[in-house]
Scaffold this active site. Structure first.
Site, mmCIF file in Angstrom:
data_model
loop_
_atom_site.group_PDB
_atom_site.id
_atom_site.type_symbol
_atom_site.label_atom_id
_atom_site.label_comp_id
_atom_site.label_asym_id
_atom_site.label_seq_id
_atom_site.Cartn_x
_atom_site.Cartn_y
_atom_site.Cartn_z
ATOM 1 N N ASP A 80 59.113 13.857 -44.797
ATOM 2 C CA ASP A 80 58.031 12.496 -45.203
ATOM 3 C C ASP A 80 57.040 12.358 -43.836
ATOM 4 O O ASP A 80 57.566 11.955 -42.751
ATOM 5 C CB ASP A 80 58.965 11.253 -45.592
ATOM 6 C CG ASP A 80 58.172 10.083 -46.005
ATOM 7 O OD1 ASP A 80 57.012 10.340 -46.745
ATOM 8 O OD2 ASP A 80 58.648 9.008 -46.075
ATOM 9 N N HIS A 81 55.937 12.203 -44.126
ATOM 10 C CA HIS A 81 55.129 11.688 -43.227
ATOM 11 C C HIS A 81 54.969 12.510 -41.531
ATOM 12 O O HIS A 81 55.262 12.075 -40.688
ATOM 13 C CB HIS A 81 54.905 10.153 -42.676
ATOM 14 C CG HIS A 81 54.518 9.557 -43.737
ATOM 15 N ND1 HIS A 81 53.136 9.379 -44.207
ATOM 16 C CD2 HIS A 81 54.878 8.625 -45.009
ATOM 17 C CE1 HIS A 81 52.876 8.449 -45.139
ATOM 18 N NE2 HIS A 81 53.924 8.047 -45.505
ATOM 19 N N GLU A 132 47.425 14.357 -47.395
ATOM 20 C CA GLU A 132 47.058 13.138 -47.557
ATOM 21 C C GLU A 132 45.560 12.746 -47.465
ATOM 22 O O GLU A 132 45.097 13.096 -46.447
ATOM 23 C CB GLU A 132 47.922 12.040 -47.192
ATOM 24 C CG GLU A 132 47.568 10.552 -47.305
ATOM 25 C CD GLU A 132 48.361 9.356 -46.952
ATOM 26 O OE1 GLU A 132 49.777 9.713 -46.618
ATOM 27 O OE2 GLU A 132 48.008 8.401 -46.747
ATOM 28 N N GLY A 179 56.415 -0.438 -48.304
ATOM 29 C CA GLY A 179 57.350 -1.662 -48.132
ATOM 30 C C GLY A 179 57.092 -2.624 -49.324
ATOM 31 O O GLY A 179 56.366 -2.380 -50.509
ATOM 32 N N GLY A 209 54.365 4.429 -51.457
ATOM 33 C CA GLY A 209 54.589 3.037 -51.595
ATOM 34 C C GLY A 209 54.677 2.713 -53.078
ATOM 35 O O GLY A 209 54.097 1.667 -53.589
ATOM 36 N N SER A 211 57.606 1.118 -54.132
ATOM 37 C CA SER A 211 58.162 -0.055 -54.425
ATOM 38 C C SER A 211 57.468 -1.047 -54.848
ATOM 39 O O SER A 211 56.258 -1.307 -54.423
ATOM 40 C CB SER A 211 59.131 -0.335 -53.221
ATOM 41 O OG SER A 211 60.205 0.462 -52.790
ATOM 42 N N ASN A 230 57.010 8.282 -54.200
ATOM 43 C CA ASN A 230 57.891 7.945 -53.115
ATOM 44 C C ASN A 230 58.297 6.697 -53.183
ATOM 45 O O ASN A 230 57.823 5.555 -53.251
ATOM 46 C CB ASN A 230 56.989 8.017 -51.662
ATOM 47 C CG ASN A 230 56.638 9.505 -51.317
ATOM 48 O OD1 ASN A 230 56.875 10.334 -52.261
ATOM 49 N ND2 ASN A 230 56.117 9.594 -50.058
HETATM 50 ZN ZN LIG Z 1 54.180 7.307 -47.394
#
Ligand SMILES: [Zn+2]
Length: 292
Positions: A80-81, A132, A179, A209, A211, A230
């Site tokens: 991830d990232h 990305e 977040g 993102g 969530s 994600n």
């Molecule tokens: Zn991310």
């Protein structure tokens, strides 16, 4: 069974569902994710951020791989990232089957160059790459970070980016943030922008993102190419809030097998809901390897 992202997402993309990609840096969450995936007959992605691998060490990936091999559903281990070739090479040496090279904060040409370099390296050993374009916002309360300003993905530029980098999947910026969202900020996914990107590029798209977004928006996004979502904060919040409760209720206890099960249960409830929402429940059966 451990598979590559390409194998996993081409089915999801075609059948219009998304696979949850969940951040892990402890064995409890790995177990919660894989047990839930097996129960729901859903594929799953275990993703590890560079901060997370720094916390737990490279040996942790051996545990994830073993757990993925034994799982009765398709599983990907994903970086991830990643932000540098060092991150990418470390992940591939550790046995991840997919990596992200995130050059979204760089000037466009630099992002193209860096991502293409990662693709050339990763493809030579059969590993998939996520790039990305545009930047994901940062609500200031996640380890993934992000940009203080959301820069949306340009649907025209996406064509050029995918062509020149040869990425297998593309993370798009369509209004989500990492977040949780502060009260004054309403999460809003730009479905019209997503539709244009979907029409322009023919690779599975990724939503970061995941969530704290309205369920309808998430569901809608899977109709337009979002095949990987994600998710970190929703799952971790459930896990750690329950753990905090348990620790205060059982203040005298110190055995992991006493303290962790309730937190695990709380994470599993969130994961079950997300797999239903993303549409991945029951979809493991679409993969040949899951029939055995
Ligand atoms: Zn991310």
């Amino acid at each position: 069974m451990l598979v590559t992202m390409k194998e996993l997402l081409q089915v999801a993309y075609k059948e219009k569902f998304a696979v949850g990609s969940f951040n892990v840096s402890n064995s409890e969450l790995v177990r919660a994710i894989l047990a839930t995936a097996e129960k729901k007959k859903s594929p799953a992605i275990l993703q590890i951020h560079p901060n997370e691998i720094d916390l737990v060490g490279d040996e942790f990936v051996s545990y994830c791989k073993e757990a993925a091999y034994k799982a009765k559903v398709p599983v990907v281990i994903h970086l991830d990232h990643g932000e540098s070739m060092d991150d990418v090479i470390r992940a591939i040496r550790n046995g991840y089957t997919s990596v992200m090279m995130d050059g979204s904060h760089l000037p466009y040409e630099e992002n193209v160059r860096k991502t293409r370099e990662a693709v050339e390296y990763a493809h030579s050993v059969g590993v998939s790459v996520e790039g990305e374009l545009g930047t994901i916002g940062d609500n200031g309360n996640s380890s993934e970070g992000g940009s203080s300003q959301i820069l949306y993905t340009d649907p025209e530029q996406a064509i050029d980016f995918v062509e020149r980098t040869n990425v297998d999947t593309l993370a798009v910026a369509i209004g989500t943030s990492h977040g949780f969202y502060p009260k004054h900020l309403e999460p809003k996914i730009q479905i019209d922008r997503l539709q244009k990107i979907y029409n322009n590029v023919k690779v599975p798209l990724v939503l970061h993102g995941g969530s704290d977004n309205p369920d309808e928006d998430i569901k809608e996004s899977t109709k337009y190419g979002i095949a990987k979502i994600n998710l970190s904060s929703d799952m971790k919040r459930a896990f750690f809030n329950q753990l905090r409760d348990t620790l205060s209720q059982k203040a005298e206890d110190f055995e992991p097998d006493v303290l962790f099960p309730e937190a695990n249960e709380a994470a599993r409830r969130v994961l079950e809901n997300k797999m239903d929402l993303f549409g991945s429940t029951g979809k493991a059966e679409l993969y040949q390897l899951s029939r055995f």
